[in-house]
Write a protein that holds these residues in place. Structure first.
Motif, short mmCIF file in Angstrom:
data_model
loop_
_atom_site.label_atom_id
_atom_site.label_comp_id
_atom_site.label_asym_id
_atom_site.label_seq_id
_atom_site.Cartn_x
_atom_site.Cartn_y
_atom_site.Cartn_z
N LYS A 153 -4.32 -7.71 15.16
CA LYS A 153 -4.23 -6.26 14.98
C LYS A 153 -5.59 -5.69 14.67
CE LYS A 153 -2.30 -2.99 11.76
NZ LYS A 153 -1.64 -2.80 10.51
N TYR B 294 3.83 2.04 19.35
CA TYR B 294 4.46 3.35 19.21
C TYR B 294 4.89 3.91 20.57
CZ TYR B 294 2.45 2.66 14.66
OH TYR B 294 2.14 2.10 13.45
N SER C 271 -1.78 2.74 15.44
CA SER C 271 -1.63 4.20 15.47
C SER C 271 -2.80 4.91 16.15
CB SER C 271 -1.45 4.72 14.05
OG SER C 271 -2.56 4.37 13.23
N LYS D 229 -5.97 -9.58 10.92
CA LYS D 229 -5.90 -8.13 10.80
C LYS D 229 -7.27 -7.62 10.38
CE LYS D 229 -3.64 -4.43 8.25
NZ LYS D 229 -2.48 -4.05 7.43
N ASP E 144 0.81 -1.23 0.00
CA ASP E 144 0.00 0.00 0.00
C ASP E 144 0.83 1.27 0.00
OD1 ASP E 144 0.60 -0.92 2.65
OD2 ASP E 144 -0.81 0.53 3.47
N ARG F 178 -2.09 6.31 8.20
CA ARG F 178 -2.20 6.72 6.79
C ARG F 178 -1.40 7.99 6.54
NH1 ARG F 178 -7.37 3.62 5.46
NH2 ARG F 178 -6.55 1.69 6.34
#
Ligand code: PBG
Length: 331
Positions: free
Chosen positions: A257, A322, A283, A204, A126, A214
């Motif tokens: 996920k 993160y 995220s 996922k 992607d 994104r």
């Protein structure tokens, strides 16, 4: 085991002091469980801050090397690399180009860090396709094009070999194509990379929580969405079947996920297979905590540690997060 009733049983006895609480805690998070995602972008002179993910940046090759060395010195054992190429095309060919940005990053980090840190390469298209989907498109039919599963597998096989050749210890297919783990395992073995491991994004979900990513990876689909290949959030049995397929195809580590809204799935996968199991705290999950903490609505540090502990308690051996950098010094 049935505990005797109150007042013989008083669970508060073991919560009285910090030492007692620590003594009987069932779940720990330590640095060795953390995987830190990093973004490297081709063709920028300076790192670019990712506004929806405070503390994270799109790195240059140089700033990536510096960041990776710092993470290693904090005791973080593994990095998950995402690349953003300078040019995209319909096939996503920069994903397997020998001088593609992730391949160059892997070579540099392998030279800098050697076996001190495990290098995991996200394996998807992607970020590399001009249409932003995770595979090549079949444009023959009427209506909107669809992602061509089997044609995509050929590209994934090339990416896996390119990443392994560049120094990846682990490749991590995230596109949710059927048969992707088997195709990658076969290609790696045929090219002599029998020791390169596969971390499968096995269950996922098509989640709204990938929003900030994104911006970070510049891989938003130009049309449609990913519901024709990622999983429906309502499905748990199907997740177990997805994982079973990936295990049968040779996955070494299986991942669920996102993490928090899917802890039941993490639990089921760990119970059912007993394999090394990863959870990706994505995220949007990170951004929610950061945003609330910025407003003073939550204690960011306590929330972070509670979240990581809960993911471990559900059965995750590895946590892609993160928060790795923020959490490591506290663990
Ligand atoms: C696909 C990929 C995505 C994420 C990781 N790998 C985006 C998507 O599937 O839409 C999302 C990770 C995150 O939100 O932190 N290459």
């Amino acid at each position: 085991m049935q505990p005797p009733p109150f007042p013989t049983s008083r669970p508060r006895r073991l919560r009285r002091t910090r030492v007692l609480r620590d003594l009987v805690r069932e779940t720990d998070v330590s640095r060795r469980h953390l995987v830190a995602p990093l973004f490297v972008k081709e063709g920028i002179g300076e790192p670019v801050a990712i506004s929806s993910m405070p503390g994270h940046r799109q790195h240059t090759l140089e700033s990536l090397r510096k960041e990776a060395a710092e993470l290693a010195s904090l005791g973080i054992p593994a990095l998950l690399l995402f690349g953003i190429p300078a040019s995209k095309d319909a096939e996503g060919s920069q994903a397997w180009a020998p001088d593609g940005i992730v391949q160059r990053a892997l070579q540099a980090l392998e030279a800098d860090l050697g076996d001190d840190v495990a290098l995991i390469a996200d394996l998807c298209l992607d970020e590399y396709t001009d249409h932003g989907h995770c595979g090549v498109l079949d444009i023959r039919g009427p209506g909107e094009p669809v992602v061509d599963n089997d044609a995509t597998l050929e590209r994934y096989a090339r990416i896996a070999v390119a990443q392994a050749r560049a120094g990846a210890d682990v490749v991590a297919p995230s596109g949710m194509m059927d048969g992707q783990v088997g195709a990658i395992r076969a290609a790696l073995d045929e090219a002599g990379f029998t020791d390169t491991a596969v971390l499968a994004y096995a269950a996922k979900y098509a989640s709204a929580l990938y929003g900030p990513f994104r911006e970070a990876a510049e891989g938003a689909p130009r049309f449609g969405d990913r519901t024709a290949y990622q999983m429906d959030p309502g499905n748990g049995d199907e997740a177990v079947r997805e994982v079973a397929l990936d295990v049968a195809e040779g996955a070494d580590i299986v991942m669920v996920k996102p993490a928090l809204p899917y802890l039941d799935v993490v639990w089921r996968v760990k119970q059912a297979f007993g394999l090394p199991t990863a959870a990706y705290h994505v995220s949007g999950e990170y951004a929610m905590v950061k945003a609330a903490a910025e407003r003073g609505w939550l204690d960011g540090e306590r929330t972070m540690l509670e979240v990581l502990t809960a993911i471990r308690r559900a059965g995750a051996d590895l946590i892609v997060t993160y928060f790795a950098r923020d959490a490591a010094p506290l663990l």
